[in-house]
Design an enzyme around this catalytic site. Structure first.
Site, PDB file in Angstrom:
ATOM      1  N   ASP A   1      35.957  37.652  43.628  1.00  0.00           N
ATOM      2  CA  ASP A   1      36.527  37.499  44.821  1.00  0.00           C
ATOM      3  C   ASP A   1      38.048  36.962  44.524  1.00  0.00           C
ATOM      4  O   ASP A   1      38.085  36.573  43.266  1.00  0.00           O
ATOM      5  CB  ASP A   1      35.946  36.726  45.926  1.00  0.00           C
ATOM      6  CG  ASP A   1      35.944  35.167  45.454  1.00  0.00           C
ATOM      7  OD1 ASP A   1      35.493  35.057  44.119  1.00  0.00           O
ATOM      8  OD2 ASP A   1      36.199  34.209  46.175  1.00  0.00           O
TER       9      ASP A   1
ATOM     10  N   GLU B   1      33.961  32.418  45.142  1.00  0.00           N
ATOM     11  CA  GLU B   1      34.649  31.101  44.030  1.00  0.00           C
ATOM     12  C   GLU B   1      35.810  30.632  44.903  1.00  0.00           C
ATOM     13  O   GLU B   1      36.196  29.528  44.862  1.00  0.00           O
ATOM     14  CB  GLU B   1      34.867  31.559  42.703  1.00  0.00           C
ATOM     15  CG  GLU B   1      35.101  30.315  41.680  1.00  0.00           C
ATOM     16  CD  GLU B   1      36.657  30.089  41.738  1.00  0.00           C
ATOM     17  OE1 GLU B   1      36.812  28.997  41.199  1.00  0.00           O
ATOM     18  OE2 GLU B   1      37.415  30.682  42.221  1.00  0.00           O
ATOM     19  N   GLU B   2      36.591  31.576  45.275  1.00  0.00           N
ATOM     20  CA  GLU B   2      38.010  31.269  46.005  1.00  0.00           C
ATOM     21  C   GLU B   2      37.745  30.408  47.290  1.00  0.00           C
ATOM     22  O   GLU B   2      38.786  30.026  47.950  1.00  0.00           O
ATOM     23  CB  GLU B   2      38.847  32.213  46.170  1.00  0.00           C
ATOM     24  CG  GLU B   2      39.247  33.048  44.768  1.00  0.00           C
ATOM     25  CD  GLU B   2      40.027  32.345  43.871  1.00  0.00           C
ATOM     26  OE1 GLU B   2      40.268  31.170  44.156  1.00  0.00           O
ATOM     27  OE2 GLU B   2      40.446  32.850  42.790  1.00  0.00           O
TER      28      GLU B   2
ATOM     29  N   ASP C   1      37.446  31.689  33.005  1.00  0.00           N
ATOM     30  CA  ASP C   1      38.049  31.659  34.252  1.00  0.00           C
ATOM     31  C   ASP C   1      39.193  30.433  34.358  1.00  0.00           C
ATOM     32  O   ASP C   1      39.571  29.727  35.371  1.00  0.00           O
ATOM     33  CB  ASP C   1      37.172  31.152  35.352  1.00  0.00           C
ATOM     34  CG  ASP C   1      37.605  31.201  36.858  1.00  0.00           C
ATOM     35  OD1 ASP C   1      38.776  31.977  37.199  1.00  0.00           O
ATOM     36  OD2 ASP C   1      37.145  30.610  37.834  1.00  0.00           O
TER      37      ASP C   1
ATOM     38  N   HIS D   1      46.667  32.798  41.903  1.00  0.00           N
ATOM     39  CA  HIS D   1      46.963  32.063  43.338  1.00  0.00           C
ATOM     40  C   HIS D   1      48.375  32.426  43.718  1.00  0.00           C
ATOM     41  O   HIS D   1      48.608  32.098  45.062  1.00  0.00           O
ATOM     42  CB  HIS D   1      46.352  30.825  43.452  1.00  0.00           C
ATOM     43  CG  HIS D   1      45.161  30.421  43.240  1.00  0.00           C
ATOM     44  ND1 HIS D   1      44.480  29.409  43.756  1.00  0.00           N
ATOM     45  CD2 HIS D   1      44.183  31.201  42.551  1.00  0.00           C
ATOM     46  CE1 HIS D   1      43.108  29.465  43.268  1.00  0.00           C
ATOM     47  NE2 HIS D   1      42.850  30.539  42.950  1.00  0.00           N
TER      48      HIS D   1
END
Length: 474
Positions: free
Chosen positions: A99, A165-166, A194, A444
């Site tokens: 995701d 995860e987000e 990650d 992000h």
């Protein structure tokens, strides 16, 4: 030698790997937006198809449902894939997430965020390119290279890929713990890609992460919002109380004012001090990342230690307050101040919460306000620390030297990846953070990118690590 053939294959087929990334980025798998939940499922299907096409044995686990502000949404599957089951080989578990964060062209992107674009500096720009689709596909590239060359992987490889995860990895932890003696039973070590290099020029191995305790501080007064012209100066105002309390939490130079917080922090040893001596980092990189010269500390050592191994307290926002453009003379009836503390060894989340609650309550009582105040910890993720001397890290360091011809920096990070602690506690195995991307990738943020050289060399590194870890005693 098999590893040499593998490296040659990756170099020769890098364009194919970029196309694979292009297809993945085109799927807007934004887990935090209900409108894109089906796209997250579509991304899971994409990965399942890719893995099955390479001969992997794939199964999924259903994490259940999510209550999203009163709306019930299905959680995307946990994808578990296996390549090889030779009992004579080690088994390495790799984790990643499929995701991504939200992204809109109007946010300031130079290009469509869900169309992978390679610019003239060979940067692969697109949402998820570095966080975390590039690294996830790097592992799939490794499997493809061996299958196409007719080579066996030097280890058995297991995948654990999630789609939330987000959004807090909702539903993942119960599956990790329930599968610890089942699907994950034979795992010898864990590798997660990650995270990122410290800077832009040198690879690193990451062996520590800060935890995070998040707090909501609520002050309530009148039954409803009030007119300041009618009631200003006659009642205790919740916002005034809240600002008084928030101002007592941290100083402008970053010192946490909660008594007892620093008493829990592990002392810096002489051995640890040495790890800061030759790190590939310049203060200019901090200035560039921030967009201004507003650093608290002047030296690299002090800056990185306060990012990695000392706690910090940050103020994040106020819920219930007027924030639109223009003027509004309202006295909010209820406001919620939000702040967090990044924690480090040997801080315990329960103790941190205890100290914060006592201090804030004591400070509120000093105000002699007739409003009411509550404070709660809404999230208490612990810190994580491994050892760069562990054989899993030694193997990774050797792989870095073979691919990049340089010894890696040994780093910790200021952020949190809770799944590292979950795997370490549930499986009782070493967890390695082996990054692919650079420190300036902008995960992000707008114009997120993964340099082509990092994608290609990162794929080489992941595969070479498997050869090196197959030779050590874990």
């Amino acid at each position: 030698m098999p590893v040499v053939k593998f490296l040659e294959y990756v170099e020769e087929h890098q364009n194919d790997f970029v196309e694979r990334l292009r297809k993945a980025v085109a799927i807007p798998s934004v887990s935090g937006d209900p409108a894109h939940r089906q796209d997250v499922f579509r991304m899971a299907d994409f990965l399942i198809d890719e893995l099955k096409a390479l001969g992997a044995s794939v199964e999924t686990r259903d994490p259940g449902q999510q209550d999203f502000h009163g709306q019930t949404l299905p959680l995307p599957p946990i994808v578990l894939a296996t390549v090889g089951n030779d009992p004579a080989k080690k088994t390495i578990l790799v984790y990643g997430h499929y995701d991504v964060q939200p992204a809109l062209i109007e946010d300031g992107w130079a290009t469509d965020p869900f169309t992978l674009v390679e610019d003239d500096q060979h940067r692969l720009i697109g949402r998820g390119s570095t966080d975390d689709k590039g690294p996830v596909l790097g592992w799939i590239n490794v499997v493809e290279a061996h299958k196409k060359m007719g080579l066996e992987l030097p280890v058995n490889l297991k995948f654990c890929l999630e789609g939330m995860e987000e959004s807090g990895s909702e539903g993942l932890d119960p599956i990790i713990y329930s599968e610890a003696d089942k699907y994950f039973r034979d795992v010898d070590a864990v590798c997660i890609s990650d995270n990122y290099w410290l800077g832009t020029t040198k690879p690193c191995l990451t062996y520590g992460l800060r935890g995070v305790s998040y707090f909501h501080l609520t002050v309530k007064g009148p039954r409803a919002d009030l007119h300041s012209g009618v009631f200003g100066g006659t009642v205790h105002e919740p916002m005034t109380d809240l600002f008084a309390l928030m101002s007592k939490l941290v100083t402008p130079d970053g010192k946490i004012l909660v008594p007892g917080i620093y008493d829990q922090v592990r002392q810096v040893t002489d051995e640890e001090q040495k790890t800061y001596d030759h790190l590939a980092f310049k203060m200019e990189e901090l200035h560039d990342a921030v967009g201004n010269k507003i650093n608290i500390h002047e030296s690299i050592r002090d800056t990185l230690q306060h990012r990695w191994r000392f706690p910090s307290l940050s103020l994040h926002g106020v819920e219930g307050a007027f924030y639109n453009p223009g003027d509004k003379t309202v006295v909010p009836a209820r406001v919620v101040g939000k702040f967090s503390i990044r924690t480090v060894p040997d801080m315990e989340p329960e103790k941190v919460t205890e100290l914060v609650k006592k201090y804030v309550t004591d400070e509120f009582n000093k105000l002699n306000s007739k409003n009411s105040m509550t404070i709660e910890c809404t999230h208490g993720g612990n810190h994580w620390l491994s050892s760069p001397q562990h054989p899993n890290y030694v193997a990774a360091a050797k792989a870095v030297e073979k691919v990049f011809s340089v010894k890696p920096d040994l780093t910790r990070e200021g952020g949190s990846i809770p799944v590292t602690l979950s795997f370490q506690e549930a499986l009782k195995k070493n967890v390695l953070l082996l990054p692919m991307g650079r420190g300036d990738d902008g995960a992000h943020s707008i114009n997120e990118k993964l340099d082509r050289s990092n994608y290609v060399s990162g794929t080489k590194l992941l595969g070479t690590y498997l050869y090196e870890v197959s030779q050590v005693q874990l």
